[in-house]
Design an enzyme around this catalytic site. Structure first.
Site, PDB file in Angstrom:
ATOM      1  CG  MET A  63      -1.864  -1.270   1.153  1.00 36.04           C
ATOM      2  SD  MET A  63      -3.274  -0.764   1.998  1.00 36.04           S
ATOM      3  CE  MET A  63      -2.845  -0.371   3.763  1.00 36.04           C
TER       4      MET A  63
ATOM      5  CG  HIS B 111       7.051  -1.953   1.863  1.00 33.14           C
ATOM      6  ND1 HIS B 111       6.756  -1.044   2.748  1.00 33.14           N
ATOM      7  CD2 HIS B 111       5.878  -2.752   2.051  1.00 33.14           C
ATOM      8  CE1 HIS B 111       5.704  -0.898   3.372  1.00 33.14           C
ATOM      9  NE2 HIS B 111       4.900  -1.901   2.747  1.00 33.14           N
TER      10      HIS B 111
ATOM     11  CD  GLN C 230      -1.967  -8.738   4.411  1.00 31.44           C
ATOM     12  OE1 GLN C 230      -2.675  -7.854   4.377  1.00 31.44           O
ATOM     13  NE2 GLN C 230      -0.509  -8.541   3.746  1.00 31.44           N
TER      14      GLN C 230
ATOM     15  CB  SER D 240       4.204  -0.555  10.727  1.00 33.27           C
ATOM     16  OG  SER D 240       3.066   0.000  10.482  1.00 33.27           O
TER      17      SER D 240
ATOM     18  NE  ARG E 237      -2.861   1.822   9.758  1.00 39.45           N
ATOM     19  CZ  ARG E 237      -3.124   0.918   8.898  1.00 39.45           C
ATOM     20  NH1 ARG E 237      -2.485  -0.379   8.819  1.00 39.45           N
ATOM     21  NH2 ARG E 237      -4.253   0.942   8.136  1.00 39.45           N
TER      22      ARG E 237
HETATM   23  O1  PAF Z   1      -0.034  -5.718   3.553  1.00 41.75           O
HETATM   24  C1  PAF Z   1      -0.566  -4.925   2.595  1.00 41.75           C
HETATM   25  O2  PAF Z   1      -0.058  -3.820   2.721  1.00 41.75           O
HETATM   26  C2  PAF Z   1      -1.998  -4.989   2.137  1.00 41.75           C
HETATM   27  O3  PAF Z   1      -2.784  -5.622   2.877  1.00 41.75           O
HETATM   28  C3  PAF Z   1      -1.936  -5.763   0.823  1.00 41.75           C
HETATM   29  C4  PAF Z   1      -1.357  -7.202   0.963  1.00 41.75           C
HETATM   30  C5  PAF Z   1      -0.912  -4.899  -0.157  1.00 41.75           C
HETATM   31  C6  PAF Z   1      -3.212  -5.673   0.395  1.00 41.75           C
HETATM   32  O4  PAF Z   1      -3.839  -4.432  -0.103  1.00 41.75           O
END
Ligand code: PAF
Length: 285
Positions: free
Chosen positions: A30, A37, A153, A185, A187
């Site tokens: 996102m 990331h 997730q 994160s 956030r």
């Molecule tokens: O982990 C995230 O950033 C989100 O939940 C994802 C997997 C990109 C789905 O929008």
């Protein structure tokens, strides 16, 4: 690195790569990319011939009182991070590109999506499963990469992949942490200085759980209570949940054995943070 804002555009780039015999790695995000990331992208780069990073703040996974509008965004910086980490293409669709008028299909992973984070964020995992299923269908990757920080997730999406027979290898990459243990994160950007200090209580509580297990604790409820007490000792934190659970089913465990999942969520100020650890319980000799 190439950029694509449309489904057709990214399909074209991925199709060309596949025609050149390259395997395709997908890193859905996102945006507001951090070192966590970057690690996902580097893993995909190491494993795959062609790496697609997606940046899409998915409205479907935010509740009505959550932070969709204020969610941090910085596309220019994200493109630099993605390029340095080794992405071949960044797909950054607009909301109307992903959800055109009349969009009406939803993926729900029953059971797994309504406990832990799903209990306090109704509909969240349905939104995640729906967007990820769509990204899978757009990119048709060989492998997809997700961080362990969002452990639930990964469980929900693995179940979706199995149930709907997506031919995709799911790769979970260990959580990347700051020096003081706080999980990276997007956030974390919301935290004021004192909150940032207080936020280490999540990781500290997980470490405490690990030590208790090594010291012989085998009662799941007693462990959960001790973790909750540790977290409640931090005045700036408000516990959302503490779970000592089976890593596959997410069901609470009473007797600790094998590998257990300890998962936490807490509000630090107004920011909801999560963290987790998979802990191997030593067999008694
Ligand atoms: O982990 C995230 O950033 C989100 O939940 C994802 C997997 C990109 C789905 O929008």
């Amino acid at each position: 690195m190439e950029l694509a804002a449309t489904v057709q555009g990214v399909r074209q780039l991925v199709g060309d790569a596949r025609a050149r015999g390259l395997s395709i790695g997908l890193v859905p995000t996102m945006g507001f990319l951090h070192e966590g990331h970057a690690e996902l992208i580097r893993r995909a780069r190491a494993d795959c011939g062609f790496v697609v990073v997606t940046i899409f703040v998915n409205p479907l996974q935010f509740g009505p009182r959550e932070d969709l509008e204020s969610y941090p965004r910085d596309l220019a910086r994200d493109l630099q991070v993605a390029a340095v980490a080794g992405a071949d293409v960044v797909f950054y669709p607009a909301v109307e590109e992903m959800y055109p008028p009349g969009f009406g299909t939803h993926v729900d992973v029953h059971g797994l999506g309504t406990v832990l984070c799903g209990a306090s964020r109704p509909g969240h995992f349905g939104g995640v499963a729906t967007v990820v299923a769509k990204l899978f269908n757009i990119v048709l990757p060989d492998r997809a990469y997700f961080g362990q920080k969002d452990y639930q997730q990964t469980v929900v999406l693995r179940r979706m992949v199995r149930d709907l027979a997506f031919d995709i290898e799911m790769v979970t990459v260990p959580t990347v942490r700051h020096e003081d243990g706080l999980a990276m994160s997007s956030r974390n950007a919301y935290l004021a200085t004192a909150e940032r200090r207080a936020a280490t209580v999540l990781h500290d509580s997980l470490e405490m759980a690990r030590h208790r297990i090594l010291a012989g604790e085998r009662d799941g409820a007693a462990l959960a209570a001790a973790i909750r007490e540790r977290m409640e000792g931090e005045p700036l934190a408000r516990v959302d949940y503490v779970a000592v659970a089976d890593p596959d089913t997410l069901a609470p465990v009473t007797r600790l054995e094998g590998t257990v999942l300890v998962a936490l969520a807490a509000f630090v100020g107004r920011t909801r943070l999560i963290d987790n650890a998979l802990i191997d319980v030593p067999a008694r000799g």
